[in-house]
Design a protein around this motif. Sequence first.
Motif, PDB file in Angstrom:
ATOM      1  N   PHE A  37       0.836  -1.208   0.000  1.00 59.14           N
ATOM      2  CA  PHE A  37       0.000   0.000   0.000  1.00 59.14           C
ATOM      3  C   PHE A  37       0.867   1.253   0.000  1.00 59.14           C
ATOM      4  O   PHE A  37       0.628   2.195  -0.765  1.00 59.14           O
ATOM      5  CB  PHE A  37      -0.931   0.010   1.210  1.00 59.14           C
ATOM      6  N   ASN A  38       1.885   1.275   0.864  1.00 60.68           N
ATOM      7  CA  ASN A  38       2.710   2.482   0.985  1.00 60.68           C
ATOM      8  C   ASN A  38       3.596   2.726  -0.234  1.00 60.68           C
ATOM      9  O   ASN A  38       3.940   3.873  -0.519  1.00 60.68           O
ATOM     10  CB  ASN A  38       3.540   2.451   2.261  1.00 60.68           C
ATOM     11  N   LEU A  39       3.961   1.674  -0.940  1.00 61.47           N
ATOM     12  CA  LEU A  39       4.766   1.878  -2.142  1.00 61.47           C
ATOM     13  C   LEU A  39       3.949   2.466  -3.282  1.00 61.47           C
ATOM     14  O   LEU A  39       4.471   3.243  -4.082  1.00 61.47           O
ATOM     15  CB  LEU A  39       5.406   0.567  -2.599  1.00 61.47           C
ATOM     16  N   ALA A  62      14.541   1.585   8.709  1.00 61.38           N
ATOM     17  CA  ALA A  62      15.203   2.782   8.181  1.00 61.38           C
ATOM     18  C   ALA A  62      14.205   3.683   7.460  1.00 61.38           C
ATOM     19  O   ALA A  62      14.285   4.918   7.570  1.00 61.38           O
ATOM     20  CB  ALA A  62      16.341   2.377   7.241  1.00 61.38           C
ATOM     21  N   LEU A  63      13.254   3.097   6.743  1.00 65.81           N
ATOM     22  CA  LEU A  63      12.211   3.885   6.085  1.00 65.81           C
ATOM     23  C   LEU A  63      11.391   4.660   7.108  1.00 65.81           C
ATOM     24  O   LEU A  63      11.088   5.845   6.906  1.00 65.81           O
ATOM     25  CB  LEU A  63      11.274   2.978   5.282  1.00 65.81           C
ATOM     26  N   TRP A  87      15.280   6.505  -1.804  1.00 65.93           N
ATOM     27  CA  TRP A  87      16.212   5.426  -2.120  1.00 65.93           C
ATOM     28  C   TRP A  87      15.938   4.182  -1.282  1.00 65.93           C
ATOM     29  O   TRP A  87      16.060   3.047  -1.781  1.00 65.93           O
ATOM     30  CB  TRP A  87      17.656   5.899  -1.971  1.00 65.93           C
ATOM     31  N   LEU A  88      15.560   4.380  -0.026  1.00 65.06           N
ATOM     32  CA  LEU A  88      15.198   3.227   0.811  1.00 65.06           C
ATOM     33  C   LEU A  88      13.947   2.530   0.276  1.00 65.06           C
ATOM     34  O   LEU A  88      13.863   1.301   0.274  1.00 65.06           O
ATOM     35  CB  LEU A  88      14.989   3.667   2.263  1.00 65.06           C
ATOM     36  N   SER A  89      12.987   3.327  -0.201  1.00 64.92           N
ATOM     37  CA  SER A  89      11.768   2.715  -0.745  1.00 64.92           C
ATOM     38  C   SER A  89      12.084   1.930  -2.019  1.00 64.92           C
ATOM     39  O   SER A  89      11.511   0.860  -2.256  1.00 64.92           O
ATOM     40  CB  SER A  89      10.688   3.764  -1.004  1.00 64.92           C
ATOM     41  N   GLU A 149      11.504  -2.050  -2.683  1.00 67.63           N
ATOM     42  CA  GLU A 149      10.859  -2.590  -3.887  1.00 67.63           C
ATOM     43  C   GLU A 149      11.705  -3.692  -4.515  1.00 67.63           C
ATOM     44  O   GLU A 149      11.184  -4.760  -4.864  1.00 67.63           O
ATOM     45  CB  GLU A 149      10.632  -1.488  -4.923  1.00 67.63           C
ATOM     46  N   VAL A 150      12.995  -3.425  -4.678  1.00 65.10           N
ATOM     47  CA  VAL A 150      13.890  -4.406  -5.291  1.00 65.10           C
ATOM     48  C   VAL A 150      13.950  -5.668  -4.429  1.00 65.10           C
ATOM     49  O   VAL A 150      13.817  -6.789  -4.947  1.00 65.10           O
ATOM     50  CB  VAL A 150      15.301  -3.806  -5.502  1.00 65.10           C
ATOM     51  N   CYS A 151      14.120  -5.497  -3.126  1.00 68.12           N
ATOM     52  CA  CYS A 151      14.212  -6.656  -2.230  1.00 68.12           C
ATOM     53  C   CYS A 151      12.914  -7.456  -2.197  1.00 68.12           C
ATOM     54  O   CYS A 151      12.945  -8.689  -2.161  1.00 68.12           O
ATOM     55  CB  CYS A 151      14.612  -6.215  -0.821  1.00 68.12           C
ATOM     56  N   VAL A 152      11.782  -6.781  -2.213  1.00 70.66           N
ATOM     57  CA  VAL A 152      10.499  -7.487  -2.230  1.00 70.66           C
ATOM     58  C   VAL A 152      10.372  -8.298  -3.519  1.00 70.66           C
ATOM     59  O   VAL A 152       9.941  -9.455  -3.490  1.00 70.66           O
ATOM     60  CB  VAL A 152       9.320  -6.506  -2.055  1.00 70.66           C
ATOM     61  N   CYS A 153      10.749  -7.720  -4.641  1.00 76.03           N
ATOM     62  CA  CYS A 153      10.690  -8.451  -5.914  1.00 76.03           C
ATOM     63  C   CYS A 153      11.598  -9.679  -5.880  1.00 76.03           C
ATOM     64  O   CYS A 153      11.196 -10.767  -6.309  1.00 76.03           O
ATOM     65  CB  CYS A 153      11.056  -7.537  -7.077  1.00 76.03           C
TER      66      CYS A 153
END
Length: 176
Positions: free
Chosen positions: A26-28, A108-109, A133-135, A139-143
């Motif tokens: 949701f937050n992304l 960190a976010l 950049w943290l977001s 995103e990359v880590c979730v993918c």
Amino acid sequence: MSDARVKVWDVWVRLTHWTVAGIVLFNLFGPTDALHRWLGYVAAGLAVARVLWGFVGSRHARFAAWWPTLPHLRAYLRSLAGGKPLHHVSHNPLGGAMAILLWLLILALAVSGFIMRTDAFWGEDWPQALHLWLSIAVEVCVCVHVAAALLMSLWTRENLVGAMVTGWKRVRKSAE
């Protein structure tokens, strides 16, 4: 070597996992308003609670069951390269490393989001840039996390996503 069903993920692990996953999603992609901020703080609180659960929680939720030490990471990477991934009842070492990384990024976010709104950093651009950049890192880590869970489920014929929904996992009797 027969398979058995084992209760791996307790309700708290599954509840925090899916709640944080929903909040992050949701937050992304949702609006960056007051709800975004509060949900970010909830996600951070759940990440802290999950870390605490890593010390006092159920057997497979504890860090002792899956902490990704360097020797475990090396052995697991060798097993992947050899085409026969080592089986783990709890997180494999790469999955454990990803869990830790995601918790740290979520914390960190939350911190960067909080400092963006303080008077001390009013007018500063770096907190917002850091938050962005943290977001992106999340995103990359979730993918990677989702892709790895799906690919490893297919490769090992072990429904990792289903285990995080039901709590039950089919495991080999000789698994760690």
